[in-house]
Write an enzyme that holds these catalytic residues in place. Structure first.
Site, PDB file in Angstrom:
ATOM      1  N   HIS A  44       2.469 -12.621  -5.235  1.00  0.00           N
ATOM      2  CA  HIS A  44       1.329 -12.742  -4.322  1.00  0.00           C
ATOM      3  C   HIS A  44       0.759 -14.156  -4.305  1.00  0.00           C
ATOM      4  O   HIS A  44      -0.461 -14.336  -4.350  1.00  0.00           O
ATOM      5  CB  HIS A  44       0.245 -11.738  -4.712  1.00  0.00           C
ATOM      6  CG  HIS A  44      -0.574 -11.238  -3.560  1.00  0.00           C
ATOM      7  ND1 HIS A  44      -1.235 -12.079  -2.701  1.00  0.00           N
ATOM      8  CD2 HIS A  44      -0.841  -9.987  -3.133  1.00  0.00           C
ATOM      9  CE1 HIS A  44      -1.886 -11.356  -1.802  1.00  0.00           C
ATOM     10  NE2 HIS A  44      -1.663 -10.075  -2.032  1.00  0.00           N
ATOM     11  N   ASP A  91      -1.744  -9.235   8.759  1.00  0.00           N
ATOM     12  CA  ASP A  91      -1.603  -8.586   7.453  1.00  0.00           C
ATOM     13  C   ASP A  91      -0.590  -7.468   7.639  1.00  0.00           C
ATOM     14  O   ASP A  91      -0.896  -6.290   7.460  1.00  0.00           O
ATOM     15  CB  ASP A  91      -2.947  -8.046   6.957  1.00  0.00           C
ATOM     16  CG  ASP A  91      -2.906  -7.655   5.482  1.00  0.00           C
ATOM     17  OD1 ASP A  91      -1.847  -7.845   4.848  1.00  0.00           O
ATOM     18  OD2 ASP A  91      -3.924  -7.160   4.965  1.00  0.00           O
ATOM     19  N   HIS A 148      -1.105  -2.550  -4.462  1.00  0.00           N
ATOM     20  CA  HIS A 148      -0.554  -3.433  -5.494  1.00  0.00           C
ATOM     21  C   HIS A 148      -0.561  -2.832  -6.900  1.00  0.00           C
ATOM     22  O   HIS A 148      -0.847  -3.520  -7.879  1.00  0.00           O
ATOM     23  CB  HIS A 148      -1.299  -4.763  -5.481  1.00  0.00           C
ATOM     24  CG  HIS A 148      -1.113  -5.557  -4.220  1.00  0.00           C
ATOM     25  ND1 HIS A 148       0.001  -5.429  -3.419  1.00  0.00           N
ATOM     26  CD2 HIS A 148      -1.915  -6.476  -3.606  1.00  0.00           C
ATOM     27  CE1 HIS A 148      -0.112  -6.248  -2.382  1.00  0.00           C
ATOM     28  NE2 HIS A 148      -1.255  -6.884  -2.468  1.00  0.00           N
ATOM     29  N   ARG A 175       0.803  -1.223   0.000  1.00  0.00           N
ATOM     30  CA  ARG A 175       0.000   0.000   0.000  1.00  0.00           C
ATOM     31  C   ARG A 175       0.839   1.278   0.000  1.00  0.00           C
ATOM     32  O   ARG A 175       1.926   1.317   0.565  1.00  0.00           O
ATOM     33  CB  ARG A 175      -0.940   0.008   1.213  1.00  0.00           C
ATOM     34  CG  ARG A 175      -1.987  -1.094   1.165  1.00  0.00           C
ATOM     35  CD  ARG A 175      -2.787  -1.178   2.464  1.00  0.00           C
ATOM     36  NE  ARG A 175      -3.856  -2.163   2.342  1.00  0.00           N
ATOM     37  CZ  ARG A 175      -3.706  -3.477   2.556  1.00  0.00           C
ATOM     38  NH1 ARG A 175      -2.530  -3.950   2.933  1.00  0.00           N
ATOM     39  NH2 ARG A 175      -4.730  -4.299   2.410  1.00  0.00           N
ATOM     40  N   GLU A 177       4.957 -12.328   1.274  1.00  0.00           N
ATOM     41  CA  GLU A 177       5.388 -11.446   0.196  1.00  0.00           C
ATOM     42  C   GLU A 177       6.664 -10.703   0.595  1.00  0.00           C
ATOM     43  O   GLU A 177       6.642  -9.848   1.479  1.00  0.00           O
ATOM     44  CB  GLU A 177       4.280 -10.441  -0.121  1.00  0.00           C
ATOM     45  CG  GLU A 177       2.954 -11.081  -0.503  1.00  0.00           C
ATOM     46  CD  GLU A 177       1.788 -10.133  -0.302  1.00  0.00           C
ATOM     47  OE1 GLU A 177       1.631  -9.210  -1.127  1.00  0.00           O
ATOM     48  OE2 GLU A 177       1.045 -10.309   0.687  1.00  0.00           O
TER      49      GLU A 177
END
Length: 391
Positions: free
Chosen positions: A219, A291, A148, A123, A356
């Site tokens: 991803h 996350d 992304h 982000r 990631e």
């Protein structure tokens, strides 16, 4: 009494032989199948990935090694469609989520399954940043932020593909100046290699004709129990990171580092993903689970920075990277609402995780974070390896 037992034995023997002789071929085959080990997974049909998108040809490419492992990749978004590795019973197991056709990868709000992410992974706050005194506005595609790469990031582009041998695939994409709001024409190359020791190696390179920002990653959604298994909460994770970059309610980093010790984010000692995922914690609340970007202690490609394993299959995945960060995502936004996964499967809440490798989220707006600026004459280069073994 012995005569009675003998008569009963003869009767049951006769009945059993009658039952066997009356079994049809199909029933015999079914019985034989039941006695065998788990049927090995298979890659999707390549024909379902033959298409023309954005005026360019799309195909499915397969990499193999002599151990039986294979990876199927489409040049639409550079997506890893399947990744077959042996479990502890020598059965091939597909460990990544995905779809059976390229058409499904184009559906609205598709969750970036297996895609190359660019120009900027993760982000950027409010989609804004400045370079050389000039302000830039990117696509806003995640609440108030850019995620992304925006609406048409690399995940939605067709890469030029070349497969020089059975184990290597080269993908190239030229992102034009202004695409998604990013400055400069960026030429990117991603090389996938399936090694002899069951490792998927991903090398990223990029150059630009104007100062820009870049942060490429992959991803893939993993489940080491096998894609389609209902949970990853039993998968065991270890991450070599003493800190995370905490986020606000829109998942943008605050710019600070937060120690993991004494929090649900402490994976310095291996533990199940589900061990603390439902603890009362502000950061878990913001992310609806994990996350978050983990600030890696060491990241020079020579040492594994994270390890994940499955108690069901015995599959172990070691991750190596020269990137400073690792976004650990626990599949919190998967819903299982549709059954359009591979083989008609649904992918429910927390049935996959992502690891990631990256520079930190929102780095263009965070002076304390390592720079993601790329200038003309420079070459962006980074490598990540996902290596598989089994217990």
């Amino acid at each position: 009494m012995q005569k009675v037992y003998k008569k009963q034995y003869l009767f049951y023997s006769f009945a059993l032989s009658l039952l066997v002789s009356c079994s049809g071929p199909a029933e015999k085959k079914e019985a034989a199948a039941d006695s065998t080990s788990t049927v090995a997974a298979a890659a999707p049909d390549a024909k379902n990935f033959e298409a023309t998108i954005n005026g360019k040809a799309v195909k499915l490419y397969t990499l193999k090694n002599n151990k039986g492992a294979s990876v199927a990749i489409t040049n639409y978004g550079g997506r890893v469609v399947s990744l077959l590795v042996p479990d502890n019973k020598a059965a091939l197991t597909d460990v990544v989520l995905g779809y059976d056709s390229v058409k499904t990868y184009q559906k609205p709000k598709e969750p970036f399954f297996g895609a190359i992410i660019g120009r900027y992974g993760n982000r950027i706050g409010k989609g804004k940043f400045s370079l050389d005194g000039k302000a830039y506005q990117l696509d806003i595609n995640d609440g108030v932020n850019t995620l992304h790469g925006g609406f048409k990031g690399f995940y939605a582009q067709v890469f030029d593909a070349a497969q020089p041998n059975d184990s290597t695939l080269n993908l190239t994409y030229v992102s034009k100046d202004g695409e998604g709001g990013y400055p400069g024409t960026l030429t990117s190359k991603v090389t996938y290699t399936l090694t002899a020791d069951n490792a998927l190696k991903i090398e990223y390179t990029a150059t630009t004709d104007k100062t820009t920002i870049v942060n490429l990653t992959n991803h893939a959604y993993f489940n080491l129990n096998g894609e389609g298994d209902s949970t990853i909460l039993d998968n065991i994770v270890k991450i070599d990171a003493d800190n995370i970059t905490p986020v606000d309610t829109t998942l943008i980093p605050t710019g600070k580092l937060q120690p993991v010790k004494g929090t649900p984010f402490d994976f310095t000692t291996a533990k199940a993903i589900g061990a603390n995922i439902n603890d009362k914690d502000d950061q878990l609340k913001n992310g609806k689970g994990y996350d978050h970007n983990f600030a890696l202690n060491k990241h020079d490609i020579t040492k594994s920075i994270a390890t994940v394993s499955s108690p069901k299959t015995g599959i172990v995945m070691d991750i190596y990277t020269d990137e400073p960060g690792l976004q650990f995502y626990s599949g919190n936004f998967l819903t299982g609402a549709t059954k359009d996964g591979k083989g008609g499967k649904s992918y429910p809440h927390r049935s996959a995780f992502c690891m990631e490798t990256q520079h930190f989220p929102d780095a263009p707006n965070q002076p304390a974070f390592a720079s993601t600026v790329l200038k003309p004459g420079q070459t962006y280069h980074t490598t990540t390896i996902y290596k598989f073994s089994n217990k």
